[in-house]
Write a protein that holds these residues in place. Structure first.
Motif, PDB file in Angstrom:
ATOM      1  N   ALA A  40      72.589  -4.335  77.049  1.00  0.00           N
ATOM      2  CA  ALA A  40      72.373  -4.635  76.009  1.00  0.00           C
ATOM      3  C   ALA A  40      70.968  -5.264  75.791  1.00  0.00           C
ATOM      4  O   ALA A  40      70.282  -5.820  77.085  1.00  0.00           O
ATOM      5  N   PRO A  41      70.087  -4.277  75.070  1.00  0.00           N
ATOM      6  CA  PRO A  41      68.478  -5.350  75.180  1.00  0.00           C
ATOM      7  C   PRO A  41      68.455  -6.578  75.385  1.00  0.00           C
ATOM      8  O   PRO A  41      69.435  -7.514  74.438  1.00  0.00           O
ATOM      9  N   GLY A  42      67.432  -7.344  76.213  1.00  0.00           N
ATOM     10  CA  GLY A  42      67.588  -8.875  76.159  1.00  0.00           C
ATOM     11  C   GLY A  42      68.397  -9.433  76.628  1.00  0.00           C
ATOM     12  O   GLY A  42      68.469 -10.331  76.388  1.00  0.00           O
ATOM     13  N   LYS A  43      69.885  -8.735  77.170  1.00  0.00           N
ATOM     14  CA  LYS A  43      70.862  -9.234  77.347  1.00  0.00           C
ATOM     15  C   LYS A  43      71.427  -9.190  79.287  1.00  0.00           C
ATOM     16  O   LYS A  43      70.270  -7.740  79.600  1.00  0.00           O
ATOM     17  N   GLU A  44      72.204  -9.962  79.766  1.00  0.00           N
ATOM     18  CA  GLU A  44      71.640  -9.677  81.258  1.00  0.00           C
ATOM     19  C   GLU A  44      73.314  -8.858  80.826  1.00  0.00           C
ATOM     20  O   GLU A  44      73.636  -8.366  80.497  1.00  0.00           O
ATOM     21  N   ARG A  45      73.132  -7.522  82.433  1.00  0.00           N
ATOM     22  CA  ARG A  45      74.031  -6.768  82.516  1.00  0.00           C
ATOM     23  C   ARG A  45      75.210  -7.082  82.940  1.00  0.00           C
ATOM     24  O   ARG A  45      75.849  -8.066  83.374  1.00  0.00           O
ATOM     25  N   GLU A  46      76.651  -7.162  81.960  1.00  0.00           N
ATOM     26  CA  GLU A  46      78.200  -7.436  82.421  1.00  0.00           C
ATOM     27  C   GLU A  46      79.025  -6.306  82.590  1.00  0.00           C
ATOM     28  O   GLU A  46      78.545  -5.306  82.565  1.00  0.00           O
ATOM     29  N   PHE A  47      80.186  -6.794  83.320  1.00  0.00           N
ATOM     30  CA  PHE A  47      81.187  -6.241  83.839  1.00  0.00           C
ATOM     31  C   PHE A  47      81.557  -5.897  82.591  1.00  0.00           C
ATOM     32  O   PHE A  47      82.121  -6.063  81.060  1.00  0.00           O
ATOM     33  N   VAL A  48      82.857  -4.799  82.308  1.00  0.00           N
ATOM     34  CA  VAL A  48      83.079  -3.676  81.276  1.00  0.00           C
ATOM     35  C   VAL A  48      84.592  -3.726  81.970  1.00  0.00           C
ATOM     36  O   VAL A  48      85.833  -4.063  81.537  1.00  0.00           O
ATOM     37  N   ALA A  49      84.776  -2.945  83.724  1.00  0.00           N
ATOM     38  CA  ALA A  49      86.161  -2.261  83.756  1.00  0.00           C
ATOM     39  C   ALA A  49      85.849  -2.146  85.003  1.00  0.00           C
ATOM     40  O   ALA A  49      84.673  -1.834  85.949  1.00  0.00           O
ATOM     41  N   ALA A  50      86.742  -2.092  85.897  1.00  0.00           N
ATOM     42  CA  ALA A  50      86.968  -1.743  87.226  1.00  0.00           C
ATOM     43  C   ALA A  50      87.914  -1.569  88.112  1.00  0.00           C
ATOM     44  O   ALA A  50      89.118  -1.211  86.630  1.00  0.00           O
ATOM     45  N   ILE A  51      88.155  -0.284  88.605  1.00  0.00           N
ATOM     46  CA  ILE A  51      89.297   0.713  89.286  1.00  0.00           C
ATOM     47  C   ILE A  51      89.210  -0.032  90.570  1.00  0.00           C
ATOM     48  O   ILE A  51      87.951   0.127  91.497  1.00  0.00           O
ATOM     49  N   TRP A  52      90.327  -0.503  91.381  1.00  0.00           N
ATOM     50  CA  TRP A  52      90.621  -0.941  92.565  1.00  0.00           C
ATOM     51  C   TRP A  52      90.891   0.330  93.284  1.00  0.00           C
ATOM     52  O   TRP A  52      92.435   1.360  93.538  1.00  0.00           O
ATOM     53  N   TRP A  53      89.926   1.192  94.172  1.00  0.00           N
ATOM     54  CA  TRP A  53      90.112   2.408  94.915  1.00  0.00           C
ATOM     55  C   TRP A  53      91.015   2.497  95.354  1.00  0.00           C
ATOM     56  O   TRP A  53      91.853   4.053  94.669  1.00  0.00           O
ATOM     57  N   SER A  54      91.864   1.758  96.630  1.00  0.00           N
ATOM     58  CA  SER A  54      92.810   1.987  97.228  1.00  0.00           C
ATOM     59  C   SER A  54      94.457   1.693  96.347  1.00  0.00           C
ATOM     60  O   SER A  54      95.526   2.586  97.181  1.00  0.00           O
ATOM     61  N   VAL A  55      94.456   1.147  95.379  1.00  0.00           N
ATOM     62  CA  VAL A  55      95.800   0.922  94.762  1.00  0.00           C
ATOM     63  C   VAL A  55      96.182   1.607  93.515  1.00  0.00           C
ATOM     64  O   VAL A  55      96.964   2.188  92.955  1.00  0.00           O
ATOM     65  N   TYR A  59      91.010  -3.041  85.796  1.00  0.00           N
ATOM     66  CA  TYR A  59      91.234  -3.862  85.225  1.00  0.00           C
ATOM     67  C   TYR A  59      90.017  -4.188  83.723  1.00  0.00           C
ATOM     68  O   TYR A  59      88.666  -3.713  84.036  1.00  0.00           O
ATOM     69  N   TYR A  60      89.686  -5.083  83.183  1.00  0.00           N
ATOM     70  CA  TYR A  60      88.930  -4.730  81.943  1.00  0.00           C
ATOM     71  C   TYR A  60      88.843  -6.613  81.676  1.00  0.00           C
ATOM     72  O   TYR A  60      89.126  -7.152  81.946  1.00  0.00           O
ATOM     73  N   ALA A  61      87.076  -5.883  81.244  1.00  0.00           N
ATOM     74  CA  ALA A  61      87.038  -7.558  80.319  1.00  0.00           C
ATOM     75  C   ALA A  61      87.115  -8.057  78.803  1.00  0.00           C
ATOM     76  O   ALA A  61      87.846  -6.902  78.124  1.00  0.00           O
ATOM     77  N   ASP A  62      87.771  -8.744  78.652  1.00  0.00           N
ATOM     78  CA  ASP A  62      88.664  -9.301  77.563  1.00  0.00           C
ATOM     79  C   ASP A  62      87.431  -8.762  75.604  1.00  0.00           C
ATOM     80  O   ASP A  62      88.517  -7.858  75.047  1.00  0.00           O
ATOM     81  N   SER A  63      86.461  -8.541  76.262  1.00  0.00           N
ATOM     82  CA  SER A  63      86.358  -7.456  75.573  1.00  0.00           C
ATOM     83  C   SER A  63      86.139  -6.185  74.905  1.00  0.00           C
ATOM     84  O   SER A  63      85.972  -5.586  73.265  1.00  0.00           O
ATOM     85  N   VAL A  64      86.423  -5.875  75.588  1.00  0.00           N
ATOM     86  CA  VAL A  64      87.213  -4.307  76.069  1.00  0.00           C
ATOM     87  C   VAL A  64      88.650  -4.410  75.894  1.00  0.00           C
ATOM     88  O   VAL A  64      89.190  -2.697  75.801  1.00  0.00           O
ATOM     89  N   LYS A  65      89.276  -4.849  76.480  1.00  0.00           N
ATOM     90  CA  LYS A  65      90.329  -5.050  76.264  1.00  0.00           C
ATOM     91  C   LYS A  65      91.287  -3.805  75.334  1.00  0.00           C
ATOM     92  O   LYS A  65      91.140  -4.326  73.910  1.00  0.00           O
ATOM     93  N   GLY A  66      91.876  -2.602  75.293  1.00  0.00           N
ATOM     94  CA  GLY A  66      92.366  -2.519  74.587  1.00  0.00           C
ATOM     95  C   GLY A  66      92.203  -1.708  73.269  1.00  0.00           C
ATOM     96  O   GLY A  66      92.920  -0.892  73.095  1.00  0.00           O
ATOM     97  N   ARG A  67      90.839  -1.614  74.150  1.00  0.00           N
ATOM     98  CA  ARG A  67      90.034  -0.005  73.657  1.00  0.00           C
ATOM     99  C   ARG A  67      89.316   0.873  74.484  1.00  0.00           C
ATOM    100  O   ARG A  67      89.037   2.033  74.069  1.00  0.00           O
ATOM    101  N   PHE A  68      89.349   0.229  75.548  1.00  0.00           N
ATOM    102  CA  PHE A  68      88.505   1.006  76.352  1.00  0.00           C
ATOM    103  C   PHE A  68      89.426   1.150  77.398  1.00  0.00           C
ATOM    104  O   PHE A  68      90.726   0.506  78.083  1.00  0.00           O
TER     105      PHE A  68
END
Length: 126
Positions: A40-55, A59-68
């Motif tokens: 977001a403007p003026g903020k650092e880049r933050e984690f949202v979600a990730a996928i462990w490719w082989s498995v 995984y989700y950030a708490d702020s988006v869990k259940g929505r993304f």
């Protein structure tokens, strides 16, 4: 050099949904994780979600869990970020990232990802 390209951003109202896509230029490039980050403007880049490719675990950030939801389509060499119940605080540039050396303990760190897309803007109005 692997290239990642995001698409699907836009201007929506609070409560709406968007689906972001990230397509890789190479099908079989080495990656342990792929992730979505946002800035977001003026903020650092933050984690949202990730996928462990082989498995396939996600995984989700708490702020988006259940929505993304992050998922992939191997046939299309594409990962997606389905975003539901969007809030104004979700407004940011969203980036797709990948790397061969990311681990479950480092997946939230931007410095561990070797490949990045250019980003796609998501704007949520109230």
């Amino acid at each position: 050099q692997v290239q990642l390209e995001e698409s699907g951003g836009g201007l929506v109202q609070a409560g709406d949904s968007l689906r972001l896509s990230c397509v890789a230029s190479e099908r079989a490039f080495p990656r342990s994780f792929m992730g979505w980050f946002r800035q977001a403007p003026g903020k650092e880049r933050e984690f949202v979600a990730a996928i462990w490719w082989s498995v396939g675990n996600t995984y989700y950030a708490d702020s988006v869990k259940g929505r993304f939801t992050m998922f992939r389509d191997n046939a299309k060499n594409t990962v997606y970020l389905q975003m539901n119940s969007l809030k104004p605080e979700d407004t940011a540039v969203y980036f797709c990232a990948a790397g061969p050396l990311v681990t479950i303990t480092t997946m939230k760190s931007t410095s561990k990802y070797a490949y990045w897309g250019q980003g796609t803007q998501v704007t949520v109005s109230s």
